[in-house]
Design a protein around this motif. Structure first.
Motif, PDB file in Angstrom:
ATOM      1  N   ARG A 193      70.863 -81.834   7.801  1.00 53.22           N
ATOM      2  CA  ARG A 193      70.231 -81.088   6.717  1.00 53.22           C
ATOM      3  C   ARG A 193      68.768 -80.842   7.053  1.00 53.22           C
ATOM      4  NH1 ARG A 193      73.405 -80.919   2.383  1.00 53.22           N
ATOM      5  NH2 ARG A 193      71.816 -80.462   0.849  1.00 53.22           N
TER       6      ARG A 193
ATOM      7  N   GLY B 286      69.405 -74.148   7.392  1.00 51.43           N
ATOM      8  CA  GLY B 286      68.699 -74.823   6.306  1.00 51.43           C
ATOM      9  C   GLY B 286      67.302 -74.286   6.079  1.00 51.43           C
TER      10      GLY B 286
ATOM     11  N   PRO C 284      71.869 -77.651   3.753  1.00 51.82           N
ATOM     12  CA  PRO C 284      72.645 -77.953   4.967  1.00 51.82           C
ATOM     13  C   PRO C 284      72.289 -77.002   6.102  1.00 51.82           C
ATOM     14  CG  PRO C 284      74.002 -76.790   3.386  1.00 51.82           C
ATOM     15  CD  PRO C 284      72.703 -77.079   2.694  1.00 51.82           C
TER      16      PRO C 284
END
Length: 111
Positions: free
Chosen positions: A34, A11, A48
Motif C-alpha cells: 500500500r 496508490g 492499494p
C-alpha cells in the motif's frame, strides 16, 4: 522479458486523486503493498498499489534483487572463490617456478 524500468504505483495516483494538494508526504508500505499518505490536517490515508491482484507489472532492479537474491549471492560467492583460487595459483606459481620459466611465460606472444 526484463525491462528494468521504474514501477509506477497505483496508490500514488489514487491518493493524489482523493486529496490533491493536501498531501504532505507519501511512503510505500511494502509489507502490506500500500501507499500511505500524511495529509496537511494530520490525518493518514492509504491506497492499494495494485488495481488488480493478478496484474503482471514490469520488472525493476529492486524487484529482481528481492526475488533472486539467493542466486545472485551464490554467483557472487563462486566468483569470489574463483578469484581467491586464481590469485593463490598465481602466487604459488611465482614462488615455486624456475625464473627462466617465468621469463619465458611473460615473453611468449599469444598471437
Amino acid at each position: 522479458m526484463i525491462t528494468l524500468q521504474r514501477r509506477q504505483l497505483a496508490g500514488h495516483d489514487i491518493l493524489l486523486a482523493r486529496h490533491g494538494n493536501h498531501i504532505c508526504s507519501m511512503r510505500v508500505d511494502r509489507s502490506n503493498d500500500r501507499v500511505v499518505a500524511l495529509l496537511d490536517d494530520g490525518s493518514v490515508d492509504s491506497a492499494p498499489n495494485l488495481i488488480t491482484p493478478g496484474i503482471k507489472l514490469p520488472e525493476t532492479v529492486g524487484s529482481v534483487l528481492r526475488e533472486d537474491w539467493k542466486l545472485l549471492t551464490a554467483w557472487g560467492g563462486m566468483a569470489a572463490a574463483m578469484a581467491v583460487l586464481m590469485t593463490g595459483a598465481a602466487v604459488a606459481l611465482g614462488t615455486t617456478a624456475d625464473p627462466a620459466t617465468l621469463e619465458m611465460l611473460t615473453a611468449y606472444t599469444a598471437y
